[in-house]
Write a protein that holds these residues in place. Structure first.
Motif: not given
Length: 846
Positions: A464-466, A557-561
């Protein structure tokens, strides 16, 4: 008529003189000296026959021909044969044709070939005796042993003719070994016919000699035909058999069946074929390692085969054989040679790869991808770095979601297990994977006690990780109308925290917006219209406008859509005609098809209505529109407009009445195809100059030729007269030329072309170039000259005169019996004809 006779007489005398001169020239041109050449009865090819003096006829000839293809003549007069020729006792002749293209003259030389004969009583006597005698002149078999030790010269045989009983005969020979290479090997005694050999001969160099023997009398007479003599060289076993290769190398696969062919060796022997000297026998005389004996060799063919199926590459991978070949069918006194044969044992996949361990344990952090998590090793006894040794790994179980892949390290042959799709700890904490291994090459034999595939188990623990926000699905869509007002809002992109499955605390930012049409709310991700939306813009693909959204949490922390805005179409574009240049070739077509398009969706587009958009009556009078289908119409011209360019405005309406006007540039062209009009150097659509066609030029040339014919006839006729000129009466000026459409004169007229004198059958008088009914046939029309008042064709046919054209030609019309010489008529009409000629040329130029 009496005055014209002396002129014709002198003309005839001149023609006769010319004919006599021409005959003399023809006779002189043929007066070349004939040549007789004395030749033998047989002429070989490419031999000089004789020489002819060509300069007696021509100093130089451009072209020299022979009527007989068997002979060839050079420029110096040398005559050569092209083929071998046999002449009979009769004479043979051929012709040499000389041509001079500059003087246009041709002359001939007749060449006679006479056979050189000595008709003597002695010869006739010989021939009679020979016919009565019994002949003996035939080939005699002869042979000699190669490498003979002599003594030399070595007697072979005697050549003899029966005619030697009555006459003195001289013998001679020709052929290879005499006057051809090897020269001076054989000779024959002239008086006895004894044939000798002067030195030893190698059969491998010369198998036989074909000689020709001749028998002749001292005076050159040949009572016998040439006699062929064949001298055969007998073989001696003087050559060792030789293997074609110093070392043979073959390969055979391990575990091959008994009797499998390994390869074939071959040897050659230069001695005479099909004899004991070349009957070879092969054998194996040694093997390394010496045991076990696994190979045999066929004694006649040299084929090596296996005698056992126990070939195992993993034990011995190479054998070396010593082989022998011997002639005389292997007898002890035969000549022999040895060679070496190396046999390599080829590998087959008879050993399976096996894992060094049965189970493995490894771990990987969630959400990681494209990482190596484990390496596994195998053992294989097959040949290294071959398809029988290289391993192919595969995942048998535990990879239903496609999270893993396993590949082969080409250097170490290890299996590398990788994660290609991220694992989720919240979904699964442990994954058990079963892997298997086989070779690239298929297994050669099945083992009954074990499986054909080795397998192992791999346990993968997920750590597991954050995690940051998750943009799932990565592509989301919303719908908006393209005419939406500025400030209109809509739901935007949504990201969430995978731990809490919530979107709270996530911030949104617009990364890309190609045209800057929308803004993005930082907290909610919703969008607002910033500029007017246009579904027909260039940046739109399939009605969807894409923007890129960046979602981030509090830790950065990011994500792209991607947010796709589906633009719903409205009817905001009128249909138009994209092709504005139209060409119509008038000779071949009377209309052109035009097609309209509408950028809007089909529901807001066709069917279209087409109409001419012009208040000008000229456009309405010249053009017409006819609808073909929902998107096309036919534009056609009417009332035969001139060639040129025209602007035709056309209005096109869609099904809801929205329209636009397209101005078409229409070109009416004198062409066959549109390309012909486009690439014409001097198109007729503009104001180019007028060009004469080929028929117009031909008509002008025929007219000029006709004028020259008339003038030439007048000049020739003027030279025939010898009378003094007379005064031309005034009424002669009242004569007229009548043009008749009759193609030829009637049967009741007799014409004298030289004197323009006509005679009318049944008429009361005759006249020269002026009597009623006379005419000259010129170019398919009859020009009649009528003396008197203003009588023309129209006056004969007009009111008050019931005369037809025939009556005008031969009717009862009073004529003047006075006659005039042609020179008087010529002197009167020549100035007037000159004026008419000038007018004709002016008309042609205009």
């Amino acid at each position: 008529m009496a005055a014209a006779r002396p002129s014709g007489f002198w003309s005839g005398a001149l023609c006769l003189q010319l004919l006599v001169t021409l005959a003399i020239l023809i006779i002189a041109s043929e007066a070349c000296k004939n040549v007789t050449l004395h030749v033998p009865s047989k002429l070989d090819a490419k031999k000089l026959v004789g020489r002819v003096n060509l300069k007696e006829c021509f100093k130089s000839a451009n072209l020299i021909h022979s009527s007989d293809p068997d002979f060839h003549i050079l420029e110096d007069g040398s005559v050569y044969t092209t083929n071998t020729i046999l002449l009979s006792l009769e004479k043979r002749s051929f012709t040499i044709l000389l041509s001079n293209t500059e003087n246009q003259e041709e002359k001939k030389i007749f060449v006679f070939l006479e056979h050189q004969t000595k008709v003597l009583k002695k010869r006739h006597t010989k021939e009679k005796v020979l016919r009565r005698a019994k002949r003996r002149w035939a080939p005699i078999p002869c042979s000699m042993l190669e490498n003979s030790l002599g003594p030399f010269p070595l007697f072979l045989q005697q050549v003899q003719s029966d005619t030697a009983q009555n006459y003195t005969i001289y013998y001679s020979i020709r052929g290879p070994g005499v006057d051809q290479e090897p020269r001076n090997l054989f000779y024959v005694e002239r008086d006895t016919g004894n044939l000798y050999c002067t030195r030893a001969v190698d059969r491998e160099q010369y198998e036989s000699f074909e000689l020709i023997a001749f028998a002749t009398t001292p005076d050159g007479y040949t009572p016998e035909l040439p006699l062929p003599l064949l001298i055969k060289i007998e073989d001696e076993n003087d050559n060792y058999p030789i293997f074609t290769e110093e070392t043979y190398t073959f390969t055979i696969l391990e575990n091959s069946r008994v009797g499998s062919t390994v390869g074939q060796v071959c040897a050659t022997d230069k001695d005479e074929p099909d004899t004991m000297h070349t009957r070879l026998k092969y054998s194996i005389i040694g093997q390394v390692p010496p045991s076990p004996t696994l190979f045999s060799m066929h004694p006649s063919t040299g084929v090596i085969t296996t005698t056992s199926s126990q070939l195992d590459r993993e034990l011995i991978d190479k054998y070396q054989l010593k082989i022998k070949v011997q002639d005389m069918d292997g007898q002890y006194f035969g000549l022999q040679t040895t060679s070496t044969c190396i046999i390599n044992i080829g590998d087959v996949n008879d050993h399976l790869p096996t894992f060094t361990r049965n189970s493995y344990v490894t771990s990987v952090k969630e959400n990681t991808v494209d990482v190596e998590i484990l390496r596994v090793t195998v053992e294989d006894k097959d040949l290294v770095n071959t398809a029988n040794w290289r391993a192919n790994y595969t995942i048998l179980k535990g990879n239903e979601n496609g999270n893993f892949k396993i590949v082969t390290d080409p250097k170490t042959n290890e299996g590398i297990l990788c994660v290609v799709k991220p694992l989720n700890y919240e979904e699964k904490q442990q994954v058990i994977v079963q892997i298997g291994v086989v070779n690239e090459a298929p297994f050669s034999r099945e083992a009954s006690s074990r499986s054909a595939m080795s397998t192992a188990t791999v346990t993968v623990n997920v750590e597991d990780q954050d995690e940051g926000p998750e943009c799932n699905p990565p592509i989301q869509t919303v719908r908006m109308k393209e005419n939406a007002a500025v400030g209109t809002t809509s739901n935007g992109y949504k990201a969430y925290d995978p731990e809490t499955r919530s979107s709270s605390g996530i911030r949104y930012k617009k990364l890309t917006d190609p045209t800057g049409w929308v803004t993005v709310d930082e907290n909610t991700g919703s969008i607002k219209v910033f500029r007017s939306l246009d579904r027909e813009a260039e940046t739109i693909r399939n009605g969807i406008y894409n923007i890129t959204i960046l979602a981030s949490d509090q830790k950065g922390r990011t994500c792209t859509g991607t947010l796709g805005i589906i633009l719903q179409d409205v009817n905001d574009n009128g249909p138009f005609i994209p092709k504005r240049q139209v060409t119509i070739c008038k000779p071949t077509m009377s209309s052109a098809e035009i097609v309209a398009v509408d950028p809007d969706e089909p529901i807001n587009g066709p069917p279209f209505d087409f109409s001419l958009e012009s208040s000008s009556s000229e456009v309405q009078r010249m053009w017409r529109l006819e609808k073909l289908n929902d998107t096309a119409a036919r534009l056609s011209y009417q009332n035969d407009p001139a060639f040129g360019k025209y602007v035709v405005p056309i209005r096109v309406r869609d099904r809801f009445g929205l329209s636009s006007v397209s101005s078409l540039d229409v070109t009416l062209c004198d062409c066959i195809t549109e390309n012909d009009c486009t690439f014409r150097v001097d198109p007729r659509t503009g104001g180019g100059g007028v060009q004469l066609g080929k028929w117009a030029i031909l008509a002008i040339l025929l007219g000029i030729a006709l004028l020259f014919c008339i003038l030439f006839t007048l000049v020739c006729g003027a030279s025939r007269t010898s009378k003094p000129p007379k005064v031309i009466p005034d009424d002669l000026a009242q004569q007229n030329l009548i043009v008749s459409n009759t193609e030829a004169p009637g049967d009741d007229k007799v014409y004298s072309v030289n004197g323009f004198t006509t005679q009318t059958v049944g008429a009361s008088a005759q006249g020269v170039c002026g009597t009623v009914g006379s005419g000259v046939n010129n170019g398919g029309q009859t020009i009649e000259m009528v003396k008197g008042g203003h009588q023309t064709l129209e006056s004969c046919q007009g009111a008050g005169h019931h005369h037809t054209l025939d009556s005008c030609r031969g009717g009862r019309v009073e004529v003047d019996n006075s006659r005039y010489a042609y020179s008087e008529w010529h002197s009167f009409t020549q100035p007037r004809l000159g004026e008419e000629s000038i007018r004709g040329h002016t008309l042609i130029k205009n």
